[in-house]
Design an enzyme around this catalytic site. Structure first.
Site, PDB file in Angstrom:
ATOM      1  N   ASP A  39       0.747  -1.344   0.078  1.00  0.00           N
ATOM      2  CA  ASP A  39       0.095  -0.039  -0.004  1.00  0.00           C
ATOM      3  C   ASP A  39       0.708   1.275  -0.073  1.00  0.00           C
ATOM      4  OD1 ASP A  39      -1.609  -2.057   0.834  1.00  0.00           O
ATOM      5  OD2 ASP A  39      -2.362  -1.236   2.643  1.00  0.00           O
ATOM      6  N   TRP A  63       6.023 -10.180   1.344  1.00  0.00           N
ATOM      7  CA  TRP A  63       5.391  -9.559   2.477  1.00  0.00           C
ATOM      8  C   TRP A  63       6.036 -10.079   3.499  1.00  0.00           C
ATOM      9  CZ3 TRP A  63       2.653  -9.946   7.027  1.00  0.00           C
ATOM     10  CH2 TRP A  63       2.226  -9.080   7.678  1.00  0.00           C
ATOM     11  N   PHE A  98       1.798  -0.908  10.136  1.00  0.00           N
ATOM     12  CA  PHE A  98       1.032  -1.118   8.935  1.00  0.00           C
ATOM     13  C   PHE A  98       0.289   0.315   8.334  1.00  0.00           C
ATOM     14  CE2 PHE A  98      -0.957  -5.764   9.426  1.00  0.00           C
ATOM     15  CZ  PHE A  98       0.190  -6.242   9.214  1.00  0.00           C
ATOM     16  N   SER A  99      -0.446   0.407   7.616  1.00  0.00           N
ATOM     17  CA  SER A  99      -0.682   1.259   6.646  1.00  0.00           C
ATOM     18  C   SER A  99      -1.257   2.586   7.340  1.00  0.00           C
ATOM     19  CB  SER A  99      -1.840   0.994   5.509  1.00  0.00           C
ATOM     20  OG  SER A  99      -1.047   0.468   4.677  1.00  0.00           O
ATOM     21  N   ASP A 168      -5.483   1.249   9.475  1.00  0.00           N
ATOM     22  CA  ASP A 168      -5.228   1.984   8.286  1.00  0.00           C
ATOM     23  C   ASP A 168      -5.929   3.364   8.530  1.00  0.00           C
ATOM     24  OD1 ASP A 168      -4.291  -0.382   7.198  1.00  0.00           O
ATOM     25  OD2 ASP A 168      -5.941  -0.921   6.069  1.00  0.00           O
ATOM     26  N   TRP A 304      -3.664  -8.639  -4.004  1.00  0.00           N
ATOM     27  CA  TRP A 304      -3.263  -9.719  -2.982  1.00  0.00           C
ATOM     28  C   TRP A 304      -3.825 -10.942  -3.841  1.00  0.00           C
ATOM     29  CZ3 TRP A 304       0.032  -9.079   0.429  1.00  0.00           C
ATOM     30  CH2 TRP A 304       0.024  -7.809   1.000  1.00  0.00           C
TER      31      TRP A 304
HETATM   32  C1  FRU Z   1      -3.866  -3.509   2.549  1.00  0.00           C
HETATM   33  C2  FRU Z   1      -3.302  -4.136   3.867  1.00  0.00           C
HETATM   34  C3  FRU Z   1      -3.756  -3.136   5.076  1.00  0.00           C
HETATM   35  C4  FRU Z   1      -2.537  -3.224   5.975  1.00  0.00           C
HETATM   36  C5  FRU Z   1      -1.441  -3.499   5.118  1.00  0.00           C
HETATM   37  C6  FRU Z   1      -0.438  -4.405   5.914  1.00  0.00           C
HETATM   38  O1  FRU Z   1      -3.358  -3.966   1.423  1.00  0.00           O
HETATM   39  O2  FRU Z   1      -3.621  -5.377   4.341  1.00  0.00           O
HETATM   40  O3  FRU Z   1      -4.800  -3.295   5.717  1.00  0.00           O
HETATM   41  O4  FRU Z   1      -2.484  -2.213   6.780  1.00  0.00           O
HETATM   42  O5  FRU Z   1      -1.862  -4.073   3.962  1.00  0.00           O
HETATM   43  O6  FRU Z   1       0.836  -4.530   4.924  1.00  0.00           O
END
Ligand code: FRU
Length: 488
Positions: A39, A63, A98-99, A168, A304
């Site tokens: 993201d 990832w 995370f985001s 997020d 994804w």
């Molecule tokens: C979306 C996500 C977010 C999360 C991040 C983790 O692609 O799953 O919800 O913050 O990626 O990398």
């Protein structure tokens, strides 16, 4: 300031990026400095430059423990990498940063709010993942995590809200103070967008639920982005596990927008809900207001559901083009940010080309870093039109249009991976009574198609040999105007 993990990541990326040749990177789509990107995060304009952070795992093209990568640009298209901004090494984010999103504080500092992930051992010995909203403050280069993190923890969740799916935060600021919209899995198991308020960005309280999924749009939602566009409220979410519905939604992760207004209780009442990008590779967009008042969105040009379609390079994941957003006729329209127009050079054009064979090539119409305007003239008797990119006929990426059904398709099956990833997707164009206008932008490993002035958009990556740059046209008689520019 940089802890040991961040120092290690910064040293690693300097060393490793030297091994990546520029030829195997797109020219103006941001890729990770090394390793994995997902993201876009903290997209903002700070101290005279655009900042784009991203979910980042420098050590692998898969990832992993999420860091924040960092890049800057003065024009949204030429990006420079900066040192990684954050590593998962705080007490509340040791399983991942995370985001999140970013803005500028009144004192000139850059403010980041993101989701810290950590696991908490329960009495029965099982561990529960906790996602909580954390703050970091910086100067455009270095960031210090706030000592009182998390700023929004489980105690601020509405009853039954999941502590493991709470992420997020998307921040905004107005005269009343700061506001974040955060995605949460509610007690019924479905996604919800929650609004929190704060006078200063550090002390937060729960305000209300903006909108609830109610089981119609997948399960959990991720990456909310809530923004005013052309007098409408627009909420963008990345919805997990959706069910297909005609050409509008596909199975799996979809990025959708709710366009509407708020009622007297500040609940979003959507007048329309639709997909934002009908191609294969598009997820987790963030949109900002630029200093000149435009709304510009960038997304992860990947999904994804097809992340097993790999490129075999030392980086994986790229961003989309920056796209200007507007709301017209109840829909979100997208056009490539106008900065891209200034990259156009070496124009080649053809008028009224009758395409009545397979794999027609036209002098000078080739390229992998290319911007093409095509007008397909209204024809009643043609049954197909296809263009091939980035490979020889039979082994290339394909854009096709069926003039009878008005269906536009992107297809990379012939250059696909051996994995069961998605390789083909279609959408139906609505207003096809007139000539069809397509703007097609290629950048090394991707194609983005803007149909009918941005009414519908499709994006797809394809990882073929960047040296193969032929473009072919096939049809049984369609007539086309074609204008092509190379992009610098
Ligand atoms: C979306 C996500 C977010 C999360 C991040 C983790 O692609 O799953 O919800 O913050 O990626 O990398």
């Amino acid at each position: 300031m940089a802890g040991d993990l961040l120092k290690k990541a910064r040293e690693y990326e300097i060393k490793k990026e030297q091994e990546i040749k520029e030829e195997v990177r797109p020219h103006f789509h941001l890729t990770p400095r090394v390793g994995w990107m997902n993201d876009p995060n903290g997209f903002s304009f700070y101290n005279g430059e655009y900042h784009l952070f991203y979910q980042y795992h420098p050590y692998d093209t898969n990832w992993g423990p999420m860091h924040w990568g960092h890049a800057v640009s003065s024009d949204l298209v030429n990006w420079s990498h900066l040192p990684a901004a954050m590593a998962p090494e705080g007490a509340f984010d040791n399983k991942g940063c995370f985001s999140g999103s970013s803005l500028t504080l009144d004192d000139g500092q850059q403010y980041i709010i993101y989701t810290g992930v950590y696991t908490l051992a329960k009495e029965d010995g099982n561990a529960v993942e906790h996602q909580m909203q954390c703050v970091a403050i910086g100067n455009g280069l270095d960031y210090t995590k706030y000592e009182l993190n998390p700023v929004i923890g489980p105690s601020l969740l509405p009853k039954g809200g999941s502590v493991s799916d709470f992420r997020d935060p998307h921040i905004s600021k107005d005269a009343d103070g700061f506001k974040v919209v955060v995605a949460n899995r509610a007690a019924d198991g479905f996604g919800s967008a929650l609004v929190y308020n704060s006078p200063d960005g550090f002390t937060w309280h729960f305000d209300h639920e903006l909108i609830h999924n109610n089981g119609k749009f997948g399960t959990m939602w991720e990456c909310p982005c809530y923004i005013d566009i052309d007098d409408k409220k627009v909420l963008i979410v990345s919805a997990m596990e959706m069910k297909a519905e005609g050409y509008e939604f596909h199975n799996g992760g979809n990025v959708i927008c709710f366009i509407g207004n708020e009622d007297e209780n500040r609940h979003l009442v959507p007048e329309n809900v639709h997909t934002i990008d009908y191609g294969i590779d598009f997820y987790a967009p963030q949109a900002i207001k630029t200093p000149d008042g435009r709304t510009v969105m960038i997304a992860w040009m990947q999904s994804w559901d097809d992340a097993s379609y790999r490129n075999g390079l030392s980086w994986f994941g790229q961003m989309t083009l920056p796209r200007e957003l507007s709301v017209k006729n109840g829909r979100l329209y997208q056009r490539p940010a106008r900065e891209i127009d200034s990259l156009r050079h070496d124009k080649i054009s053809f008028e009224d080309v009758v395409i009545n064979k397979d794999n027609l090539t036209l002098d000078g119409i080739n390229g992998r870093v290319t911007d093409i305007d095509i007008t397909l003239k209204k024809t009643d008797n043609c049954s197909f039109f296809t263009m091939g990119f980035g490979g020889n006929p039979g082994k290339n990426a394909i854009l096709s249009f069926d003039p009878q059904s008005s269906v536009l398709t992107l297809d990379r099956s012939s250059v696909g991976s051996g994995e069961g990833a998605v390789h083909k997707r279609s959408c139906k164009l609505e207003n096809c009574n007139d000539d069809l206008k397509l703007r097609i932008i290629l950048d090394t490993f991707s194609i983005e198609v803007f149909a009918n002035e941005g009414e519908k958009v499709m994006s797809m990556t394809f990882y073929t040999d960047p040296e193969i740059d032929n473009i072919t046209f096939s049809s049984d008689g369609i007539i086309a105007d074609i204008v092509k520019y190379d992009l610098k």
